[in-house]
Design a protein around this motif. Structure first.
Motif, PDB file in Angstrom:
ATOM      1  N   GLU A   2     -36.660 -67.342  42.054  1.00 41.27           N
ATOM      2  CA  GLU A   2     -36.670 -67.100  43.491  1.00 41.27           C
ATOM      3  C   GLU A   2     -36.924 -65.616  43.787  1.00 41.27           C
ATOM      4  OE1 GLU A   2     -33.443 -67.327  46.942  1.00 41.27           O
ATOM      5  OE2 GLU A   2     -33.417 -69.082  45.635  1.00 41.27           O
ATOM      6  N   GLU A  44     -46.137 -69.229  53.413  1.00 43.87           N
ATOM      7  CA  GLU A  44     -46.424 -70.324  52.512  1.00 43.87           C
ATOM      8  C   GLU A  44     -46.249 -69.872  51.049  1.00 43.87           C
ATOM      9  OE1 GLU A  44     -50.338 -72.047  53.149  1.00 43.87           O
ATOM     10  OE2 GLU A  44     -50.330 -72.857  51.120  1.00 43.87           O
ATOM     11  N   THR A  47     -42.594 -70.024  49.637  1.00 41.81           N
ATOM     12  CA  THR A  47     -42.068 -71.319  49.169  1.00 41.81           C
ATOM     13  C   THR A  47     -42.858 -71.845  47.963  1.00 41.81           C
ATOM     14  OG1 THR A  47     -43.399 -72.373  50.899  1.00 41.81           O
ATOM     15  CG2 THR A  47     -41.064 -72.066  51.359  1.00 41.81           C
ATOM     16  N   THR A  48     -44.209 -71.709  48.027  1.00 44.22           N
ATOM     17  CA  THR A  48     -45.017 -72.258  46.935  1.00 44.22           C
ATOM     18  C   THR A  48     -44.783 -71.499  45.622  1.00 44.22           C
ATOM     19  OG1 THR A  48     -46.668 -72.750  48.608  1.00 44.22           O
ATOM     20  CG2 THR A  48     -47.350 -73.010  46.330  1.00 44.22           C
ATOM     21  N   GLU A  50     -42.183 -69.824  44.750  1.00 40.50           N
ATOM     22  CA  GLU A  50     -40.839 -70.105  44.253  1.00 40.50           C
ATOM     23  C   GLU A  50     -40.845 -71.396  43.450  1.00 40.50           C
ATOM     24  OE1 GLU A  50     -37.804 -70.264  47.293  1.00 40.50           O
ATOM     25  OE2 GLU A  50     -37.969 -68.106  47.623  1.00 40.50           O
ATOM     26  N   ARG A  51     -41.605 -72.367  43.935  1.00 38.48           N
ATOM     27  CA  ARG A  51     -41.644 -73.682  43.305  1.00 38.48           C
ATOM     28  C   ARG A  51     -42.548 -73.674  42.065  1.00 38.48           C
ATOM     29  NH1 ARG A  51     -44.047 -76.841  47.346  1.00 38.48           N
ATOM     30  NH2 ARG A  51     -45.976 -76.530  46.201  1.00 38.48           N
TER      31      ARG A  51
END
Lengths: 415, 118
Positions: A2, A44, A47-48, A50-51
């Motif tokens: 993260e 965007e 979040t992207t 992080e994933r």
């Protein structure tokens, strides 16, 4: 993970904002739409990444994402689009779709060119100089309205209104997103040079926050100066500005001590300076400095070079520096220049003569929110043994300074 | 393409056309060039500012609306790709070296009724 994503997003914002925005403007051909698409793309990314992890080329990823968002909005609003005042297209349009697909390859030159277009658009002579600077900081540097307002010492709402007005003018009057042709270029240089210089100044001492320098802003200023130098070779001001940026950049490594504290030039480790860059700067201005009336950038570069080339601090040629400041005042009659000249004057004619100048500037009032005025005053009062007054002046400097490193530096002097 | 209105200004004490007519000729030539090139959409040369009448809520007064040294002499509308192209065109206006100047403004919209023939 993260934290890594967060850091990467923040880092890319600082380094790549201008390039991502400039490339998106090409697609969106509307400033607000492009800005919104870029901001959404950064959200965007958070979040992207992080994933899925941080992509290999974050700038290209963001450019692709922002362009896609801009195109989506344009399609969604296809009826509205007919009425939309689109920005003027840059010449090379054919490659656009291909670029969207192959954005991962980078394509340095074209993108760099887009940033230059953005700078010339922001510095169009039909915009006021305040608007030019504010727009450049917003669009080229991605600086927040709050920070820009602080640079100009105006309220946030005033700055926000100024930016909105300027963007509206770009769109309605169709100020082109392009580098002007050879006929117009010379007349446009002044504003662009001024803005690159401002970027550099702001980057060199970030107006707010915890880091003394925003390396990315300085880097961007240097990159633009180099690009402009390629575009317009052998012009005194362009060479002078590039030289000035090179010299200051050459000393960057030693401006902070190992623990991140601000260091006076007299305390800095001269062996850590980039002497090749200093030599390059000297060569750039060599042909211009003897002119009858050198321009302000050549003069500032000369002054910086005298500091940079002296083997030790004690060997700096202060008389020559005062002489150059006198010339600089003719080219650029600014109270900030007078304040800098006062520091040099203290070396040649003593602290009292310098203090007289500073007190005169203080009475004049133009610099009454400029933290360096009380800082210089404190420095001179100390030399005259007037430590109580020095302490008061330093407190004032502290109140005005918003950069944490500088605040710390002032505080240490008062301990 | 965008339409731009170009407004001509001159000092009221130093109006174009007072001399031997060469200044006026320059304007005519410039206008013809723009018509031939298809750049110009419409042009209006105004009678002297002394013929102007102004209306405000307070009533009617003689003379131009703004009491300034400079007055509007006329205006024309051109079509250009962007502001730079419009400025390049406008810069050729002879008024600029005749002691006056021009103002370039994007046009928001306009309607022209064909002039009556009677």
């Amino acid at each position: 993970m993260e934290n890594e994503a967060r850091r990467a997003v923040a880092d890319t914002y600082q380094r790549e904002w201008a390039r991502v925005l400039a490339a998106t403007i090409r697609t969106a051909r509307d400033l607000d739409l492009a800005e919104e698409a870029v901001q959404d793309a950064f959200a965007e990314a958070l979040t992207t990444w992080e994933r899925d992890g941080v992509p290999k080329n974050p700038g290209a990823w963001l450019t692709t994402a922002a362009k896609r968002r801009a195109l989506d909005s344009l399609r969604r609003a296809s009826t509205y689009r007919m009425k939309l005042q689109l920005l003027v297209e840059p010449e090379h349009r054919e490659g656009d779709d291909a670029e969207l697909v192959t954005a991962d390859t980078g394509g340095g030159d074209v993108v760099a060119d887009d940033t230059m277009r953005l700078v010339f658009m922001c510095c169009h002579p039909s915009l006021s100089s305040e608007a030019q600077m504010a727009l450049t900081l917003r669009l080229v540097c991605g600086m927040t309205t709050t920070d820009i307002a602080r640079c100009f010492l105006v309220s946030e709402s005033t700055m926000s209104a100024r930016l909105t007005r300027a963007k509206k003018k770009i769109s309605i009057a169709r100020i082109p997103f392009q580098v002007p042709g050879p006929a117009d270029l010379p007349g446009r240089l002044g504003a662009v040079l001024g803005v690159i210089y401002l970027l550099f100044t702001i980057g060199h001492t970030a107006p707010t926050g915890e880091e003394l320098m925003k390396k990315e802003t300085v880097g961007e200023a240097l990159r633009l100066a180099l690009l402009l130098h390629e575009l317009v070779p052998e012009r005194a001001e362009v060479d002078g500005l590039l030289a000035l940026l090179l010299v200051n950049d050459a000393r960057q490594a030693s401006r902070l001590s190992v623990d991140g504290r601000s260091q006076r030039i007299s305390e800095q480790d001269r062996s850590a300076w980039d002497h090749a860059a200093i030599l390059e700067a000297r060569e750039l201005i060599a042909g211009h400095v003897q002119a009858e009336h050198p321009d302000q950038y050549t003069l500032q570069a000369s002054i910086a070079l005298l500091h940079a080339e002296a083997p030790t601090y004690d060997e700096v040629d202060w008389r020559e520096i005062v002489r150059l400041y006198d010339q600089l005042l003719l080219a650029w009659p600014s109270p900030v220049v007078q304040l800098n000249r006062a520091v040099a004057l203290a070396k040649t004619r003593g602290p009292q003569a310098a203090l007289d100048v500073v007190v005169g500037l203080e009475d004049d009032g133009q610099l009454n929110r400029y933290q360096y005025l009380p800082a210089v005053k404190a420095y001179l009062l100390d030399q005259l043994g007037r430590s109580d007054e020095a302490h008061a002046a330093r407190t004032r400097a502290f109140e005005l300074a918003a950069n944490e490193v500088e605040r710390d530096f002032i505080l240490r002097q008062n301990d | 393409m965008t339409e731009y209105a170009i407004l001509l200004y001159a000092n009221r004490d130093d109006l174009v056309g007072d001399g031997d007519g060469t200044e006026r000729e320059e304007h005519d030539r410039y206008s013809e060039e723009m018509q031939e090139g298809g750049t110009m959409i419409a042009a209006f040369a105004l009678e002297s500012y002394e013929t102007a009448t102004s209306i405000r809520a307070g009533g009617i007064t003689d003379g131009p609306f703004i009491e300034a040294k400079e007055v509007v002499l006329g205006f024309y509308v051109i079509e250009a790709t962007d502001l730079d192209a419009a400025l390049t065109e406008a810069r050729r206006n002879p008024i600029i070296h005749q002691g006056g100047g021009v103002e370039v403004r994007p046009v928001e919209g306009f309607v022209v009724r064909p002039t009556s023939t009677e």
